[in-house]
Design a protein around this motif. Structure first.
Motif, PDB file in Angstrom:
ATOM      1  N   GLY A  19       0.798  -1.224   0.000  1.00  0.00           N
ATOM      2  CA  GLY A  19       0.000   0.000   0.000  1.00  0.00           C
ATOM      3  C   GLY A  19       0.825   1.266   0.000  1.00  0.00           C
ATOM      4  N   ILE A  20       2.156   1.128   0.190  1.00  0.00           N
ATOM      5  CA  ILE A  20       3.057   2.279   0.275  1.00  0.00           C
ATOM      6  C   ILE A  20       4.158   2.129  -0.767  1.00  0.00           C
ATOM      7  CG2 ILE A  20       4.678   3.545   1.736  1.00  0.00           C
ATOM      8  CD1 ILE A  20       3.164   2.433   4.175  1.00  0.00           C
ATOM      9  N   LEU A  36       6.610  -1.035  -1.045  1.00  0.00           N
ATOM     10  CA  LEU A  36       7.403  -1.232  -2.254  1.00  0.00           C
ATOM     11  C   LEU A  36       8.451  -0.135  -2.244  1.00  0.00           C
ATOM     12  CD1 LEU A  36       6.045  -1.847  -5.859  1.00  0.00           C
ATOM     13  CD2 LEU A  36       8.132  -0.577  -5.401  1.00  0.00           C
ATOM     14  N   GLY A  37       9.710  -0.509  -2.040  1.00  0.00           N
ATOM     15  CA  GLY A  37      10.776   0.482  -1.945  1.00  0.00           C
ATOM     16  C   GLY A  37      11.443   0.724  -3.282  1.00  0.00           C
ATOM     17  N   ALA A  80      -3.533   0.674  -5.857  1.00  0.00           N
ATOM     18  CA  ALA A  80      -3.264   0.044  -4.560  1.00  0.00           C
ATOM     19  C   ALA A  80      -2.337   0.894  -3.701  1.00  0.00           C
ATOM     20  CB  ALA A  80      -2.657  -1.346  -4.754  1.00  0.00           C
ATOM     21  N   ILE A  81      -1.527   1.739  -4.346  1.00  0.00           N
ATOM     22  CA  ILE A  81      -0.614   2.620  -3.607  1.00  0.00           C
ATOM     23  C   ILE A  81      -1.412   3.806  -3.089  1.00  0.00           C
ATOM     24  CG2 ILE A  81       1.396   4.123  -3.774  1.00  0.00           C
ATOM     25  CD1 ILE A  81       2.063   1.145  -3.804  1.00  0.00           C
ATOM     26  N   ARG A  82      -1.531   3.883  -1.780  1.00  0.00           N
ATOM     27  CA  ARG A  82      -2.304   4.956  -1.156  1.00  0.00           C
ATOM     28  C   ARG A  82      -1.442   5.995  -0.450  1.00  0.00           C
ATOM     29  NH1 ARG A  82      -5.655   0.963   2.234  1.00  0.00           N
ATOM     30  NH2 ARG A  82      -3.952  -0.407   1.595  1.00  0.00           N
ATOM     31  N   ILE A  83      -0.166   5.663  -0.266  1.00  0.00           N
ATOM     32  CA  ILE A  83       0.793   6.614   0.302  1.00  0.00           C
ATOM     33  C   ILE A  83       2.075   6.523  -0.509  1.00  0.00           C
ATOM     34  CG2 ILE A  83       2.214   7.221   2.298  1.00  0.00           C
ATOM     35  CD1 ILE A  83       0.048   6.002   4.092  1.00  0.00           C
ATOM     36  N   LEU A  84       2.598   7.678  -0.941  1.00  0.00           N
ATOM     37  CA  LEU A  84       3.921   7.745  -1.533  1.00  0.00           C
ATOM     38  C   LEU A  84       4.791   8.507  -0.546  1.00  0.00           C
ATOM     39  CD1 LEU A  84       4.927   8.440  -5.191  1.00  0.00           C
ATOM     40  CD2 LEU A  84       6.158   9.510  -3.314  1.00  0.00           C
ATOM     41  N   SER A  85       5.732   7.820   0.074  1.00  0.00           N
ATOM     42  CA  SER A  85       6.595   8.444   1.077  1.00  0.00           C
ATOM     43  C   SER A  85       8.004   8.601   0.534  1.00  0.00           C
ATOM     44  CB  SER A  85       6.590   7.623   2.374  1.00  0.00           C
ATOM     45  OG  SER A  85       6.969   6.275   2.138  1.00  0.00           O
ATOM     46  N   LEU A  86       8.768   9.498   1.151  1.00  0.00           N
ATOM     47  CA  LEU A  86      10.081   9.836   0.605  1.00  0.00           C
ATOM     48  C   LEU A  86      11.107  10.094   1.702  1.00  0.00           C
ATOM     49  CD1 LEU A  86       7.735  11.902  -0.906  1.00  0.00           C
ATOM     50  CD2 LEU A  86       9.568  11.920  -2.585  1.00  0.00           C
ATOM     51  N   THR A  87      12.312   9.575   1.497  1.00  0.00           N
ATOM     52  CA  THR A  87      13.520  10.013   2.203  1.00  0.00           C
ATOM     53  C   THR A  87      14.609  10.101   1.139  1.00  0.00           C
ATOM     54  OG1 THR A  87      13.909   7.681   2.811  1.00  0.00           O
ATOM     55  CG2 THR A  87      13.018   9.127   4.515  1.00  0.00           C
ATOM     56  N   VAL A  88      14.724  11.250   0.500  1.00  0.00           N
ATOM     57  CA  VAL A  88      15.615  11.377  -0.655  1.00  0.00           C
ATOM     58  C   VAL A  88      16.694  12.439  -0.472  1.00  0.00           C
ATOM     59  CG1 VAL A  88      13.875  10.538  -2.269  1.00  0.00           C
ATOM     60  CG2 VAL A  88      14.025  12.983  -1.806  1.00  0.00           C
ATOM     61  N   SER A  89      16.800  13.029   0.695  1.00  0.00           N
ATOM     62  CA  SER A  89      17.741  14.104   1.028  1.00  0.00           C
ATOM     63  C   SER A  89      17.251  15.429   0.460  1.00  0.00           C
ATOM     64  CB  SER A  89      19.171  13.825   0.559  1.00  0.00           C
ATOM     65  OG  SER A  89      19.345  14.175  -0.796  1.00  0.00           O
TER      66      SER A  89
END
Length: 483
Positions: free
Chosen positions: A29-30, A61-62, A117-126
Motif C-alpha cells: 500500500g506504500i 514497495l521500496g 493500490a498505492i495509497r501513500i507515496l513516502s520519501l527520504t531522498v535528502s
C-alpha cells in the motif's frame, strides 16, 4: 564457512526478533522513494509494528531513483533485512514490512505510483534531491532533474516529475490520489513538498495543479533516529547475531521518534502502534528537533572535523566541546514556541545521553555533508529569531565561525550542493576573515537578510573566526567557556 544469506525467517536464532504477522497475507500500500539506511531503521520499523498490531495492506514497495545496490540486496532477501540496535548490548530485529524493490528504473517507479493500490507515496531522498527552491516555495527549474522532466514530462527521472506524472495519470483514470509523505529533515516538509509539486504541475498543466491543490494531501512529519552509515562491522555483527549474511542491514540507536500530521484521505497504517505521535501541528516538534538535535549535531560535525574527532561519541567525550554543545542546545531551546507542550530542558538532557552512546559510531564527516541545505533551519533561522527577541545569538555565531574555519581548510569542494561556490569564496577571501564571513552569509537563501545584514552578528562571527584561524579551535573554545 560462509553463513547463508538471509532469505527467510524459519532458521533465525531465538534471540532475534522477527515479524509477528503473515507477510504473504498482506498487500502493498506504500511506495517509498529512497531506500537509505534511515528509512530502513525508521519508517520501515514503524510500519512493521503497525502490521503486527492491526495488519492491513500496508507493506512497502521500496525504490531508489539511481542506486541499485540496496534494491538488489532486498530482492535477493525476499524483502527482509536486519535492524541492529546498538546499546550496552546489541539487539537484532528482522523487518518484514518490505516487499519487492526497484533500483534505478524510473519508468518502473512511475508505473508503481500509478497503481491504485498505492495509497501513500513516502520519501527520504535528502534535501538536494527534491529540486525545490525553498526561498521561492516553488519547483526549481534550474535543478537538473526538474529541467529534464519539464522537457520530457511523460518520461520523468526526478522526484517532482514522477509524483506529478503519477498524479496526472491517476486523475485521468479517475483513481484516488495517494498522500505524499516527506520524511526528510526539512522545515515544514509537507508544505514545502506541496509547493514544489504544485510549482512543477503549474508549468506542465495549470488544471492539473488545481486538481492536486484540491485533492492531494501532503502531511508534515518530524523524524528522529540516529542512524550511522552501515559498515563492514555492522554486517559482521549482524551475521554473528542472526547466523545469516544480510547485505541490507542497518545499525541504529534504540531511540526512535515520529511525529505526523494526521491527514491521510485514503487511510494509513496504525503507526502509533510503534510509538508514532499524530498531531494537528508538527511545526513545534519539528523546530525543537531541527534546532536542538540537528543544530547541535552540525556544531559537533564541524568542530569534530577540526579537532580530529571522527565520531559524535568522541566529541561527547571531550568536556569542553560537550559544554559548548549544551550551551548551543540551551540557546536553540530558547527560540522554541511556548505553550506547545515542549520540554526543551528534558529534550536536551536526553540528546546529550544519546549523543554519548558509546555503541553508536555516527561519523562527524557524514553529518557535515550538505551544510548549505541544513544550516538555514538549524542555525540561521533561530539566530535571526534570537536577535529579534533580544536573545543570545552568540552560540550561533560561534557555530558559524567554526563552519567557516572548516571551509577555509578544504582543499577540494566540500560535499555540498554549493560546494564549488563555497570553495571559490574561501579561495578568493584568503586570509581576509571579514570577506569570507560576509560573502558566504550573503549566498542567496542561506541566512535571512536580517541576520546576514546584522553588523553585530557578522562581526562576532568574524572575530571568532579570526581567533580560530590564528590560535586554533581549542583556544577559541576556552575563550568561549571563560566568557
Amino acid at each position: 564457512m560462509m553463513s547463508p544469506r538471509l532469505t527467510g525467517l524459519a532458521d533465525l536464532p531465538p534471540g532475534v526478533e522477527r515479524p509477528r504477522y503473515d507477510r504473504a497475507a498482506l498487500g502493498i500500500g506504500i511506495l517509498h522513494l529512497g531506500l537509505g539506511a534511515f528509512h530502513r531503521a525508521h519508517q520501515a520499523v514503524h510500519t512493521d509494528d503497525a502490521l503486527a498490531a492491526e495488519g492491513g495492506d500496508w507493506r512497502i514497495l521500496g525504490a531508489n531513483l539511481r542506486s541499485r545496490d540496496i534494491p538488489e540486496a532486498l530482492n535477493a532477501q525476499n524483502g527482509l533485512f536486519t535492524v541492529l540496535e546498538r546499546s550496552v548490548s546489541d539487539r537484532a530485529r528482522v523487518i518484514g514490512a518490505h516487499g519487492p524493490a526497484i533500483g534505478g528504473d524510473a519508468a518502473a517507479i512511475l508505473r508503481a505510483a500509478c497503481d491504485p493500490a498505492i495509497r501513500i507515496l513516502s520519501l527520504t531522498v535528502s534535501e538536494k534531491a527534491y529540486g525545490i527552491d525553498r526561498a521561492a516555495m516553488d519547483a526549481d527549474p534550474a535543478h537538473p532533474a526538474v529541467a529534464a522532466d519539464l522537457a520530457q514530462p511523460q518520461a520523468p527521472q526526478g522526484v517532482l516529475g514522477i509524483i506529478v506524472a503519477a498524479l496526472a495519470a491517476r486523475r485521468e483514470a479517475e483513481a484516488a490520489p495517494f498522500a505524499v509523505l516527506s520524511c526528510d529533515n526539512l522545515p515544514d516538509n509537507g508544505a514545502l513538498l506541496r509547493a514544489g509539486v504544485l510549482g512543477f504541475a503549474r508549468r506542465r498543466d495549470p488544471g492539473l495543479a488545481g486538481w492536486i491543490a484540491d485533492h492531494v494531501a501532503f502531511p508534515a512529519t518530524m523524524v528522529d533516529r540516529i542512524t550511522p552509515a552501515t559498515t563492514e562491522r555492522t554486517l559482521t555483527d549482524v551475521e554473528t547475531l542472526t547466523g545469516h549474511r544480510d547485505l541490507a542491514a542497518v545499525e541504529t540507536e534504540p531511540f526512535s521518534q515520529w511525529v505526523i500530521e494526521d491527514h491521510f484521505p485514503q487511510g494509513r497504517p496504525t503507526w502509533e502502534a510503534g510509538g508514532a505521535l499524530f498531531v494537528q501541528d508538527v511545526r513545534p516538534h519539528e523546530a525543537m528537533k531541527l534546532r536542538m538535535l540537528n543544530g547541535s549535531h552540525s556544531l559537533i560535525a564541524y568542530a569534530g572535523q577540526m579537532l580530529d574527532l571522527p565520531h559524535v561519541r568522541d566529541a561527547m567525550a571531550d568536556p569542553a566541546l560537550t559544554a559548548l554543545v549544551r550551551r548551543h542546545m540551551q540557546a536553540a531551546g530558547a527560540t522554541l514556541p511556548r505553550g506547545a507542550g515542549l520540554d526543551p530542558e528534558a529534550y536536551a538532557a536526553a540528546l546529550l545521553a544519546r549523543f554519548a552512546n558509546p555503541a553508536i559510531a555516527h561519523q562527524t564527516r557524514q553529518i557535515a555533508m550538505d551544510g548549505t541545505e541544513k544550516l538555514p533551519q538549524r542555525w540561521f533561522a533561530p539566530a535571526a529569531e534570537a536577535l529579534q527577541a533580544d536573545g543570545d545569538a552568540r552560540p550561533f555565531a560561534f557555530a558559524t565561525a567554526i563552519w567557516l574555519a572548516w571551509l577555509a581548510t578544504q582543499e577540494q569542494a566540500p560535499d555540498d550542493p554549493r560546494g564549488p561556490a563555497l570553495l571559490d569564496l574561501a579561495r578568493k577571501a584568503g586570509e581576509d576573515d571579514d570577506t569570507l564571513t560576509r560573502s558566504v552569509l550573503a549566498l542567496p537563501g542561506l541566512a535571512p537578510p536580517e541576520l546576514a545584514g546584522n553588523a553585530a552578528f557578522t562581526q562576532a562571527v568574524r572575530r571568532i573566526l579570526t581567533h580560530i584561524r590564528r590560535d586554533g579551535l581549542r583556544a577559541a573554545m576556552a575563550t568561549e567557556l571563560a566568557s
